[in-house]
Motif scaffolding. Sequence first.
Motif, mmCIF file in Angstrom:
data_model
loop_
_atom_site.group_PDB
_atom_site.id
_atom_site.type_symbol
_atom_site.label_atom_id
_atom_site.label_comp_id
_atom_site.label_asym_id
_atom_site.label_seq_id
_atom_site.Cartn_x
_atom_site.Cartn_y
_atom_site.Cartn_z
ATOM 1 N N THR A 20 0.883 -1.327 0.213
ATOM 2 C CA THR A 20 0.158 0.120 0.122
ATOM 3 C C THR A 20 1.273 1.311 -0.068
ATOM 4 O O THR A 20 2.099 1.453 0.999
ATOM 5 C CB THR A 20 -0.274 0.092 0.749
ATOM 6 N N PRO A 21 0.492 1.781 -0.748
ATOM 7 C CA PRO A 21 0.803 3.287 -0.241
ATOM 8 C C PRO A 21 1.714 4.002 0.992
ATOM 9 O O PRO A 21 2.675 4.920 0.625
ATOM 10 C CB PRO A 21 0.377 4.521 -1.131
ATOM 11 N N GLU A 22 0.639 3.415 2.193
ATOM 12 C CA GLU A 22 1.023 4.331 3.469
ATOM 13 C C GLU A 22 2.295 2.775 3.879
ATOM 14 O O GLU A 22 2.665 3.964 4.586
ATOM 15 C CB GLU A 22 -0.673 3.487 4.027
ATOM 16 N N ALA A 23 1.694 1.936 3.262
ATOM 17 C CA ALA A 23 3.745 1.181 4.260
ATOM 18 C C ALA A 23 4.312 1.599 3.381
ATOM 19 O O ALA A 23 5.797 1.735 4.130
ATOM 20 C CB ALA A 23 2.987 -0.551 3.512
ATOM 21 N N VAL A 24 4.351 2.152 2.377
ATOM 22 C CA VAL A 24 5.469 3.088 1.595
ATOM 23 C C VAL A 24 6.204 3.917 2.292
ATOM 24 O O VAL A 24 7.278 4.168 1.999
ATOM 25 C CB VAL A 24 5.427 3.064 -0.235
ATOM 26 N N ARG A 39 10.667 6.153 7.807
ATOM 27 C CA ARG A 39 11.639 4.970 9.171
ATOM 28 C C ARG A 39 13.353 4.491 8.176
ATOM 29 O O ARG A 39 14.679 4.639 9.091
ATOM 30 C CB ARG A 39 11.440 3.211 8.983
ATOM 31 N N GLU A 40 13.197 4.019 6.864
ATOM 32 C CA GLU A 40 14.627 4.212 6.159
ATOM 33 C C GLU A 40 14.991 5.989 6.738
ATOM 34 O O GLU A 40 16.561 5.673 6.711
ATOM 35 C CB GLU A 40 14.549 4.138 4.530
ATOM 36 N N ALA A 41 14.881 6.970 5.608
ATOM 37 C CA ALA A 41 15.082 8.241 6.099
ATOM 38 C C ALA A 41 16.017 8.887 7.865
ATOM 39 O O ALA A 41 17.144 9.551 7.885
ATOM 40 C CB ALA A 41 13.665 9.388 5.813
ATOM 41 N N ALA A 42 14.864 8.275 8.459
ATOM 42 C CA ALA A 42 15.417 8.298 10.112
ATOM 43 C C ALA A 42 16.809 7.556 10.108
ATOM 44 O O ALA A 42 17.555 7.983 10.931
ATOM 45 C CB ALA A 42 14.462 7.904 11.095
ATOM 46 N N SER A 102 20.930 -2.507 8.852
ATOM 47 C CA SER A 102 20.190 -2.524 9.887
ATOM 48 C C SER A 102 18.755 -1.064 9.249
ATOM 49 O O SER A 102 18.541 -0.502 10.124
ATOM 50 C CB SER A 102 20.808 -1.449 10.895
ATOM 51 N N MET A 103 18.990 -0.559 8.203
ATOM 52 C CA MET A 103 18.262 0.026 7.298
ATOM 53 C C MET A 103 16.881 -0.418 6.784
ATOM 54 O O MET A 103 17.047 -1.023 6.440
ATOM 55 C CB MET A 103 19.088 0.273 6.447
ATOM 56 N N PRO A 104 15.657 0.447 6.954
ATOM 57 C CA PRO A 104 14.659 -0.887 6.718
ATOM 58 C C PRO A 104 14.345 -1.113 5.252
ATOM 59 O O PRO A 104 14.014 -2.177 5.111
ATOM 60 C CB PRO A 104 13.394 0.434 7.580
ATOM 61 N N LEU A 105 15.050 -0.667 4.656
ATOM 62 C CA LEU A 105 14.450 -0.477 3.050
ATOM 63 C C LEU A 105 15.346 -1.919 2.776
ATOM 64 O O LEU A 105 14.913 -2.566 1.983
ATOM 65 C CB LEU A 105 14.993 0.996 2.318
ATOM 66 N N ARG A 106 15.501 -2.008 3.502
ATOM 67 C CA ARG A 106 16.986 -3.428 3.060
ATOM 68 C C ARG A 106 16.214 -4.557 3.113
ATOM 69 O O ARG A 106 16.601 -5.914 2.272
ATOM 70 C CB ARG A 106 18.055 -3.944 3.928
ATOM 71 N N ALA A 107 14.957 -4.738 3.560
ATOM 72 C CA ALA A 107 13.750 -5.707 2.878
ATOM 73 C C ALA A 107 13.906 -5.197 1.485
ATOM 74 O O ALA A 107 12.870 -6.819 1.164
ATOM 75 C CB ALA A 107 12.195 -5.403 4.325
ATOM 76 N N TRP A 108 13.304 -4.408 1.037
ATOM 77 C CA TRP A 108 12.529 -4.399 -0.451
ATOM 78 C C TRP A 108 14.193 -4.076 -1.581
ATOM 79 O O TRP A 108 13.924 -3.753 -2.198
ATOM 80 C CB TRP A 108 11.988 -3.251 -0.803
ATOM 81 N N ARG A 109 15.653 -4.542 -0.988
ATOM 82 C CA ARG A 109 16.571 -3.117 -1.600
ATOM 83 C C ARG A 109 17.475 -4.351 -1.795
ATOM 84 O O ARG A 109 18.138 -5.386 -1.326
ATOM 85 C CB ARG A 109 17.465 -2.294 -0.821
ATOM 86 N N ARG A 110 18.205 -4.327 -2.605
ATOM 87 C CA ARG A 110 19.292 -4.884 -3.210
ATOM 88 C C ARG A 110 20.851 -3.749 -3.237
ATOM 89 O O ARG A 110 20.402 -3.590 -3.900
ATOM 90 C CB ARG A 110 19.806 -5.942 -4.261
#
Length: 100
Positions: free
Chosen positions: A16-20, A26-29, A73-81
């Motif tokens: 969802t856009p809200e989840a993104v 969280r990633e910015a923080a 430790s970065m939240p976006l790592r879940a979606w990132r390569r």
Amino acid sequence: MEFFVDMATTIPEGTTPEAVAEMRKREAARAAELARDGFLRRLWRPPLGPGEWRSWAIFSAPDADELERLLASMPLRAWRRDTVTALTPHPSDPGLGRPE
């Protein structure tokens, strides 16, 4: 050591856009914390194609294992390569501060 990191993110279908938005917040923080602590040195947005989400960064860490811990430790790592390149100084680097 310094590392160049190419970070390519793929948002899972159905997110969802809200989840993104929450993930980006969280990633910015976390990025701000890493910058404050001297690990995240620079961050760029390269030219992007349609729908592409990518960043380039310079990180400083004692070694590759510590860099991996920081990236994980970065939240976006879940979606990132991440593609990591260790950097070594070039003898002609003008940033070395050689006397003239």
